[in-house]
Design a protein around this motif. Structure first.
Motif, PDB file in Angstrom:
ATOM      1  N   CYS A  76     -11.518   1.872   6.530  1.00  0.00           N
ATOM      2  CA  CYS A  76     -10.243   2.617   6.300  1.00  0.00           C
ATOM      3  C   CYS A  76      -9.127   1.591   7.213  1.00  0.00           C
ATOM      4  CB  CYS A  76      -9.859   4.224   6.604  1.00  0.00           C
ATOM      5  SG  CYS A  76      -9.948   4.449   8.468  1.00  0.00           S
ATOM      6  N   SER A  77      -9.314   0.404   7.363  1.00  0.00           N
ATOM      7  CA  SER A  77      -8.546  -0.400   8.202  1.00  0.00           C
ATOM      8  C   SER A  77      -8.260  -1.590   7.806  1.00  0.00           C
ATOM      9  CB  SER A  77      -9.175  -0.223   9.606  1.00  0.00           C
ATOM     10  OG  SER A  77     -10.341  -0.700   9.727  1.00  0.00           O
ATOM     11  N   ILE A  78      -7.259  -2.111   8.416  1.00  0.00           N
ATOM     12  CA  ILE A  78      -6.972  -3.452   8.318  1.00  0.00           C
ATOM     13  C   ILE A  78      -6.584  -4.053   9.819  1.00  0.00           C
ATOM     14  CG2 ILE A  78      -5.151  -5.307   7.603  1.00  0.00           C
ATOM     15  CD1 ILE A  78      -5.042  -3.842   5.124  1.00  0.00           C
ATOM     16  N   THR A  79      -7.250  -4.998  10.398  1.00  0.00           N
ATOM     17  CA  THR A  79      -7.074  -5.401  11.791  1.00  0.00           C
ATOM     18  C   THR A  79      -6.541  -6.791  11.639  1.00  0.00           C
ATOM     19  OG1 THR A  79      -9.123  -4.385  12.466  1.00  0.00           O
ATOM     20  CG2 THR A  79      -8.058  -6.085  13.758  1.00  0.00           C
ATOM     21  N   PHE A  80      -5.388  -6.652  12.492  1.00  0.00           N
ATOM     22  CA  PHE A  80      -4.582  -8.063  12.853  1.00  0.00           C
ATOM     23  C   PHE A  80      -4.816  -8.681  14.022  1.00  0.00           C
ATOM     24  CE2 PHE A  80      -1.137  -6.343   9.686  1.00  0.00           C
ATOM     25  CZ  PHE A  80      -1.664  -7.001   8.457  1.00  0.00           C
ATOM     26  N   GLY A  81      -5.182  -9.909  14.376  1.00  0.00           N
ATOM     27  CA  GLY A  81      -5.404 -10.585  15.564  1.00  0.00           C
ATOM     28  C   GLY A  81      -4.641 -11.853  15.668  1.00  0.00           C
ATOM     29  N   ALA A  82      -4.837 -12.530  16.938  1.00  0.00           N
ATOM     30  CA  ALA A  82      -3.917 -13.895  17.137  1.00  0.00           C
ATOM     31  C   ALA A  82      -4.469 -14.520  18.422  1.00  0.00           C
ATOM     32  CB  ALA A  82      -2.339 -14.023  16.660  1.00  0.00           C
ATOM     33  N   PRO A  83      -4.412 -15.739  18.401  1.00  0.00           N
ATOM     34  CA  PRO A  83      -4.478 -16.428  19.845  1.00  0.00           C
ATOM     35  C   PRO A  83      -3.269 -16.403  20.601  1.00  0.00           C
ATOM     36  CG  PRO A  83      -4.920 -18.120  18.392  1.00  0.00           C
ATOM     37  CD  PRO A  83      -4.589 -16.825  17.519  1.00  0.00           C
ATOM     38  N   SER A  84      -2.106 -16.086  19.945  1.00  0.00           N
ATOM     39  CA  SER A  84      -0.935 -16.273  20.672  1.00  0.00           C
ATOM     40  C   SER A  84      -0.426 -15.619  21.636  1.00  0.00           C
ATOM     41  CB  SER A  84       0.005 -16.156  19.295  1.00  0.00           C
ATOM     42  OG  SER A  84      -0.173 -14.751  19.085  1.00  0.00           O
ATOM     43  N   LYS A  85      -0.900 -14.530  22.074  1.00  0.00           N
ATOM     44  CA  LYS A  85      -0.430 -13.858  23.268  1.00  0.00           C
ATOM     45  C   LYS A  85      -1.237 -14.531  24.435  1.00  0.00           C
ATOM     46  CE  LYS A  85       2.557 -10.827  21.848  1.00  0.00           C
ATOM     47  NZ  LYS A  85       3.855 -11.131  21.726  1.00  0.00           N
ATOM     48  N   THR A  86      -2.650 -14.680  24.139  1.00  0.00           N
ATOM     49  CA  THR A  86      -3.641 -14.974  25.035  1.00  0.00           C
ATOM     50  C   THR A  86      -3.279 -16.327  25.765  1.00  0.00           C
ATOM     51  OG1 THR A  86      -5.185 -13.517  23.925  1.00  0.00           O
ATOM     52  CG2 THR A  86      -6.024 -15.104  25.619  1.00  0.00           C
ATOM     53  N   PHE A  87      -3.110 -17.252  24.698  1.00  0.00           N
ATOM     54  CA  PHE A  87      -2.803 -18.837  25.113  1.00  0.00           C
ATOM     55  C   PHE A  87      -1.439 -19.391  25.139  1.00  0.00           C
ATOM     56  CE2 PHE A  87      -7.182 -17.919  23.572  1.00  0.00           C
ATOM     57  CZ  PHE A  87      -8.204 -18.614  24.627  1.00  0.00           C
ATOM     58  N   PHE A 115       0.792  -1.301  -0.005  1.00  0.00           N
ATOM     59  CA  PHE A 115      -0.005   0.024   0.009  1.00  0.00           C
ATOM     60  C   PHE A 115       0.770   1.254   0.018  1.00  0.00           C
ATOM     61  CE2 PHE A 115      -2.980  -3.044   1.700  1.00  0.00           C
ATOM     62  CZ  PHE A 115      -4.162  -2.864   0.873  1.00  0.00           C
ATOM     63  N   THR A 116       2.299   1.169   0.170  1.00  0.00           N
ATOM     64  CA  THR A 116       3.177   2.311   0.129  1.00  0.00           C
ATOM     65  C   THR A 116       4.166   2.141  -0.974  1.00  0.00           C
ATOM     66  OG1 THR A 116       4.702   1.638   1.551  1.00  0.00           O
ATOM     67  CG2 THR A 116       2.544   2.656   2.472  1.00  0.00           C
ATOM     68  N   THR A 169     -12.276  -2.765  -1.357  1.00  0.00           N
ATOM     69  CA  THR A 169     -11.082  -2.456  -2.190  1.00  0.00           C
ATOM     70  C   THR A 169      -9.685  -3.038  -1.644  1.00  0.00           C
ATOM     71  OG1 THR A 169     -12.498  -0.703  -3.151  1.00  0.00           O
ATOM     72  CG2 THR A 169     -10.170  -0.729  -3.558  1.00  0.00           C
ATOM     73  N   LEU A 170      -9.822  -2.647  -0.316  1.00  0.00           N
ATOM     74  CA  LEU A 170      -8.419  -2.717   0.524  1.00  0.00           C
ATOM     75  C   LEU A 170      -8.266  -4.383   0.357  1.00  0.00           C
ATOM     76  CD1 LEU A 170      -8.905  -0.462   3.500  1.00  0.00           C
ATOM     77  CD2 LEU A 170      -7.286  -0.099   1.603  1.00  0.00           C
ATOM     78  N   ARG A 171      -9.407  -5.068   0.819  1.00  0.00           N
ATOM     79  CA  ARG A 171      -9.329  -6.619   0.640  1.00  0.00           C
ATOM     80  C   ARG A 171      -8.937  -7.306  -0.340  1.00  0.00           C
ATOM     81  NH1 ARG A 171     -14.026  -7.327   2.629  1.00  0.00           N
ATOM     82  NH2 ARG A 171     -15.069  -8.213   0.486  1.00  0.00           N
ATOM     83  N   GLN A 172      -9.358  -6.751  -1.530  1.00  0.00           N
ATOM     84  CA  GLN A 172      -8.886  -7.513  -2.904  1.00  0.00           C
ATOM     85  C   GLN A 172      -7.605  -7.088  -3.071  1.00  0.00           C
ATOM     86  OE1 GLN A 172     -10.356  -9.164  -5.223  1.00  0.00           O
ATOM     87  NE2 GLN A 172      -8.693  -8.924  -6.701  1.00  0.00           N
ATOM     88  N   LYS A 173      -7.117  -6.033  -2.897  1.00  0.00           N
ATOM     89  CA  LYS A 173      -5.784  -5.603  -2.922  1.00  0.00           C
ATOM     90  C   LYS A 173      -4.534  -6.422  -2.186  1.00  0.00           C
ATOM     91  CE  LYS A 173      -2.580  -1.550  -3.923  1.00  0.00           C
ATOM     92  NZ  LYS A 173      -2.727  -0.149  -3.750  1.00  0.00           N
ATOM     93  N   PHE A 174      -5.094  -6.428  -1.194  1.00  0.00           N
ATOM     94  CA  PHE A 174      -4.124  -7.245   0.138  1.00  0.00           C
ATOM     95  C   PHE A 174      -4.195  -8.688  -0.108  1.00  0.00           C
ATOM     96  CE2 PHE A 174      -3.407  -7.812   4.966  1.00  0.00           C
ATOM     97  CZ  PHE A 174      -2.135  -8.214   4.725  1.00  0.00           C
TER      98      PHE A 174
END
Length: 388
Positions: free
Chosen positions: A226-237, A106-107, A253-258
């Motif tokens: 206007c956002s992309i969110t990242f998550g994971a169970p890794s810290k919690t568990f 994206f940049t 649009t963002l999703r298609q590109k990413f």
């Protein structure tokens, strides 16, 4: 039911926390309370799920289990009231790697990335390593030691070359659970200035003392678009070694590109154990999660009480989420080098020094308190003795 006081000998497991002490701190005889994984045993329901798969001794190409993404969707709905569509979701091979991917997709060279220090240091290192300029929008430190976003400064530093803002939500290292008004205001600004927000929400399932995490994309419709969110169970568990991260992108649009880029490079395909561990964590982990967070809360109170009774010059900021405690050591009146020397060479402790997190981190240390209480007590006693 769960024994968080059990001391686990990690010798021979190749764990980062112990193995690189000599290289990073100059000595190996340190009690490590730095890297953000827990000293608690990974819960047995995850280990058993992995062991069950290991019993089938053929590890060829695999497909995603059919209940993988529905399990993630259910968890997000139950814990954050977020109704995530199936097509919004994708595996990513790590959150910092995801940030690097976003920056490359994206940049362009010459574009700028905004971060809000003091903040998790890869937010700075990853854009810089990819040849992008980092723009700083430092948090405002309030009189009580808490932090607020500085929107006046954001308006000053953001120019047409700023394409991405990396948000820590909840915030690392200060443990802030951002409120809806703050997130919506940030979304308004970024949406209107065509800035993509990357929200790192890896600590989202570790809100403490009744605090409630709000996913950035739920703050407003502009935030979702206007956002992309990242998550994971890794810290919690406590499964950081099993890369189990995912992305959530509501905007088409963002999703298609990413996601088309991820697919082309096969970076959206989870490794064998990631879905197995994720499903076990999210389907069976709620009781363990609550018990672990209660233990962490008690550890934080223990740190606060100890400092109040024995080390008044050190002021812990109580986190609203996560197991990281931001220690304000400024009243000790030490330079950065003196503060590091105190912790490493006198107290024999390995923490993350505040300057690592950028502007505003001077005079702080970040302590990981997800450890058996006996170890925490030993660490604080070593610090107290060093201060004598």
């Amino acid at each position: 039911m769960y024994d968080f006081n059990k001391i686990i000998d990690r010798t021979g497991s190749g764990d980062l926390k112990h193995e690189v002490l000599l290289e990073r701190y100059g000595r190996a005889d340190l009690l490590p309370l730095w890297v953000a994984d827990m000293d608690f045993e990974t819960p047995t329901f995850i280990t058993e799920a992995l062991r069950h798969r290991l019993d089938h001794s053929l590890f060829g190409y695999t497909v995603e289990p059919k209940n993988y993404w529905p399990t993630v969707q259910q968890w997000l709905h139950d814990h954050h009231q977020w109704n995530v569509e199936l097509e919004w979701l994708s595996f990513i091979p790590g959150i910092v790697k995801g940030i690097g991917m976003v920056i490359n997709i994206f940049t362009q060279p010459g574009d700028k990335v905004i971060i809000q220090p003091p903040v998790y240091h890869p937010f700075r290192l990853t854009p810089q390593g990819n040849g992008r300029e980092v723009v700083y929008n430092p948090l405002k430190e309030n009189a009580d030691g808490s932090y607020s976003m500085d929107f006046d400064n954001l308006a000053q530093v953001a120019d047409d070359k700023c394409k991405v803002l990396i948000l820590s939500n909840p915030h690392n290292p200060a443990g802030i659970v951002w409120d809806k008004a703050t997130l919506a205001r940030l979304a308004d600004f970024c949406y209107d200035h065509h800035i993509l927000v990357v929200s790192d929400e890896i600590h989202c399932d570790m809100a403490l003392w009744g605090n409630k995490h709000l996913p950035f994309a739920m703050a407003s419709e502009k935030a979702a678009q206007c956002s992309i969110t990242f998550g994971a169970p890794s810290k919690t568990f406590n499964i950081a070694g099993i890369v189990s991260s995912y992305a959530i992108v509501p905007n088409d649009t963002l999703r298609q590109k990413f996601y088309s880029w991820l697919t082309a490079n096969e970076l959206n395909e989870p490794t064998l154990f990631a879905p197995i561990a994720t499903i076990a964590a999210f389907q069976q982990g709620e009781a363990w999660r609550k018990a672990m967070l209660h233990y962490v809360e008690q550890n934080i109170l223990f740190v606060e009480d100890y400092c109040r009774q024995h080390m008044l010059q050190i002021k812990p900021l109580r986190p609203q989420a996560s197991f990281l405690v931001w220690l304000n050591c400024r009243q000790l009146g030490l330079t950065h080098d003196q503060l590091v020397d105190l912790f490493v060479n006198h107290a024999h402790l390995a923490l993350n020094d505040g300057e690592m997190f950028g502007q505003g981190g001077e005079g702080f240390m970040r302590m990981n308190v997800a450890t058996p209480r006996a170890i925490l007590q030993q660490a604080l006693h070593q610090l107290w003795k060093a201060l004598q």
